[in-house]
Design a protein around this motif. Structure first.
Motif, short mmCIF file in Angstrom:
data_model
loop_
_atom_site.label_atom_id
_atom_site.label_comp_id
_atom_site.label_asym_id
_atom_site.label_seq_id
_atom_site.Cartn_x
_atom_site.Cartn_y
_atom_site.Cartn_z
N VAL A 55 7.05 6.13 6.75
CA VAL A 55 6.54 8.05 6.90
C VAL A 55 6.56 7.18 5.74
O VAL A 55 4.77 7.90 4.43
CB VAL A 55 7.25 9.33 6.40
CG1 VAL A 55 6.81 9.96 6.02
CG2 VAL A 55 7.23 9.48 7.56
N ALA A 56 6.80 7.14 4.55
CA ALA A 56 6.86 6.61 2.96
C ALA A 56 5.56 5.84 2.65
O ALA A 56 5.08 6.11 2.17
CB ALA A 56 8.22 5.77 2.70
N ALA A 57 5.19 4.27 4.34
CA ALA A 57 4.54 3.63 3.22
C ALA A 57 3.24 4.12 4.19
O ALA A 57 1.82 3.76 3.30
CB ALA A 57 4.74 2.18 5.15
N ALA A 58 2.74 5.59 4.72
CA ALA A 58 2.21 5.56 5.72
C ALA A 58 1.22 7.14 3.81
O ALA A 58 0.04 6.99 4.12
CB ALA A 58 1.88 7.09 6.70
N THR A 59 2.06 7.50 3.71
CA THR A 59 1.83 8.76 2.27
C THR A 59 1.30 8.18 0.89
O THR A 59 0.73 7.84 0.19
CB THR A 59 3.01 8.98 1.73
OG1 THR A 59 4.18 9.82 2.80
CG2 THR A 59 3.19 9.90 0.67
N LEU A 60 1.82 7.14 1.16
CA LEU A 60 1.60 5.86 0.02
C LEU A 60 0.01 5.54 0.05
O LEU A 60 -0.49 4.98 -0.88
CB LEU A 60 2.88 4.48 -0.30
CG LEU A 60 2.37 3.48 -1.14
CD1 LEU A 60 2.38 3.81 -2.79
CD2 LEU A 60 3.42 1.79 -1.26
N GLY A 61 -0.11 4.30 1.36
CA GLY A 61 -1.23 4.38 2.00
C GLY A 61 -2.11 5.46 2.01
O GLY A 61 -3.62 4.93 1.23
N PHE A 62 -1.92 6.27 2.05
CA PHE A 62 -3.01 7.97 1.83
C PHE A 62 -3.07 7.99 0.55
O PHE A 62 -4.41 8.32 -0.09
CB PHE A 62 -2.98 9.24 2.86
CG PHE A 62 -3.20 8.74 4.03
CD1 PHE A 62 -4.13 8.64 4.41
CD2 PHE A 62 -1.81 8.71 4.78
CE1 PHE A 62 -4.61 9.01 5.48
CE2 PHE A 62 -2.40 9.09 6.55
CZ PHE A 62 -3.32 9.10 6.64
N THR A 63 -2.22 7.16 -0.41
CA THR A 63 -2.97 7.75 -1.65
C THR A 63 -3.31 6.49 -2.74
O THR A 63 -4.07 6.84 -3.01
CB THR A 63 -1.28 7.53 -2.22
OG1 THR A 63 -0.57 6.46 -3.00
CG2 THR A 63 -0.27 8.95 -2.36
N ILE A 64 -3.69 5.57 -1.52
CA ILE A 64 -4.10 4.81 -2.36
C ILE A 64 -6.21 5.56 -1.74
O ILE A 64 -6.82 5.57 -2.86
CB ILE A 64 -4.28 3.19 -1.20
CG1 ILE A 64 -2.88 2.92 -2.63
CG2 ILE A 64 -4.93 2.02 -1.50
CD1 ILE A 64 -2.29 1.78 -1.22
N ASN A 65 -6.40 4.95 -0.32
CA ASN A 65 -7.62 5.55 0.67
C ASN A 65 -7.13 5.69 1.30
O ASN A 65 -5.79 5.57 2.50
CB ASN A 65 -8.61 4.55 -0.32
CG ASN A 65 -8.09 3.43 0.76
OD1 ASN A 65 -7.85 3.06 1.87
ND2 ASN A 65 -8.39 1.93 0.08
N THR A 66 -8.38 6.54 1.95
CA THR A 66 -7.47 7.04 3.23
C THR A 66 -7.46 5.60 4.82
O THR A 66 -6.77 5.67 5.37
CB THR A 66 -9.23 7.70 4.21
OG1 THR A 66 -9.61 9.11 3.54
CG2 THR A 66 -8.83 8.66 5.59
N ALA A 67 -8.22 4.82 4.21
CA ALA A 67 -8.12 4.08 5.21
C ALA A 67 -6.89 2.53 4.81
O ALA A 67 -6.61 2.15 6.40
CB ALA A 67 -9.47 2.55 4.88
N ALA A 68 -6.49 2.72 4.44
CA ALA A 68 -5.17 2.41 3.72
C ALA A 68 -4.15 3.56 4.67
O ALA A 68 -3.25 2.15 5.88
CB ALA A 68 -4.38 2.42 2.45
N GLY A 69 -3.68 4.22 4.82
CA GLY A 69 -3.03 5.01 5.18
C GLY A 69 -3.50 4.42 6.93
O GLY A 69 -1.97 4.94 7.82
#
Length: 329
Positions: free
Chosen positions: A19-33
């Motif tokens: 969850v923490a990694a996905a949240t951090l990914g979406f803060t960067i951009n949608t593709a990263a999330g």
């Protein structure tokens, strides 16, 4: 798997990290999330499948062990491709096979003990029945000479019972492994004379001729007292076999490989059917009138083999029986 506390803790920690990694990914951009979610999902699925397979293998091994504990007749633990489980399964298989062998050995020992107890009871019942009969005759026999004969017969029966119980006690001590043999240099000539001493008077009374050819310089290694006991049992068997006016010949030969003691009597020898069973306990031959208890030769073989020697018995080509004892150099 979820019953395992460590697995639940790992699953909770993995979920929090995902969850923490996905949240951090979406803060960067949608593709990263999305990439983070796909990666954690794939990794979690592979790990779950791998762990479940391991748990299934362990559960199968556990079921097989449970069958062993409940005395299952058949056991099969399949091979595993995984290194850790393969080693575990191999060790468990060895353990279960060892347990099965020990159980089989214990069953055989119990059966042997039951048979031995029955044989002992039978062997003791015979002289006890005779003693009971003699005591009944003594009560109704006024003649002093007849009473004296009956009393002597009773004493002989008690002597036989004492010999039987003493021999059985010695066998039980040998079986239990509580007898420690001395390893000393023994003069064979002295050993033979010591073993013969108790029989010299009976042999003279029965007019049994004795020929001894044992050089005085021959030595062997072993326990003097126990080997004397073993050889005495051979002499006892020979004397009982030949009766009156017989002959016993004792020869000792020495060579670079072994020392051999042979005892040849002039009796009737052994029945052909009895030869393979001569040294078995309580074996008395096919002849219903056979004397003895079938203990002496069994005790003799146990004593000799426990000290590294061998003993054989067969019919002599010229008649009678011959015993051969060999002690390797």
């Amino acid at each position: 798997m979820l019953r395992n506390r460590e697995f639940r803790q790992y699953a909770l920690l993995f979920s929090l990290i995902a969850v923490a990694a996905a949240t951090l990914g979406f803060t960067i951009n949608t593709a990263a999330g999305l990439l983070t979610i796909a990666s954690t999902t794939a990794f979690g699925t592979v790990f779950f499948a791998f762990t479940k397979n391991r748990y299934d293998s362990i559960a199968h091994i556990s079921d097989q062990i449970d069958l062993v504990l409940h005395n299952a007749d058949h056991l099969y633990i399949g091979e595993s491709d995984e290194g850790e489980l393969s080693i575990l399964q191999s060790e468990i298989t060895k353990m279960t096979l060892r347990i099965r062998e020990q159980n089989d050995a214990l069953k055989k020992e119990k059966e042997h003990l039951a048979d031995s107890m029955a044989d002992i009871a039978h062997q003791l019942r015979t002289p006890l029945t005779s003693i009971n009969l003699i005591l009944s005759l003594l009560e109704n026999t006024p003649d002093e000479k007849e009473r004296g004969v009956l009393i002597r017969e009773t004493k002989e029966l008690f002597i036989q019972m004492d010999w039987l119980l003493t021999s059985l006690l010695k066998l039980s001590r040998l079986d239990a492994g509580i007898v420690f043999f001395q390893n000393e240099r023994i003069n064979v000539h002295r050993l033979i004379n010591t073993a013969l001493h108790p029989f010299l008077i009976p042999m003279e009374l029965h007019e049994i001729a004795l020929q001894v050819d044992v050089p005085k310089e021959i030595l062997i290694q072993g326990d003097y007292c126990w080997l004397s006991e073993a050889i005495q049992n051979i002499f006892k068997n020979c004397i009982e076999s030949i009766g009156d006016n017989g002959k016993i010949e004792i020869i000792c030969e020495d060579n670079p490989l072994f020392t051999e003691i042979t005892v040849h009597d002039s009796g009737t020898g052994f029945e052909k059917e009895s030869l393979p069973f001569l040294f078995e306990r309580f074996y008395r031959g096919k002849n219903a009138g056979a004397t003895g208890y079938g203990i002496g030769l069994a005790l003799c073989k146990t004593i000799i083999t426990r000290q590294g020697g061998t003993i054989t018995a067969k019919n002599h080509p010229l008649g009678g029986a011959i015993f051969a004892i060999r002690f390797p150099k």
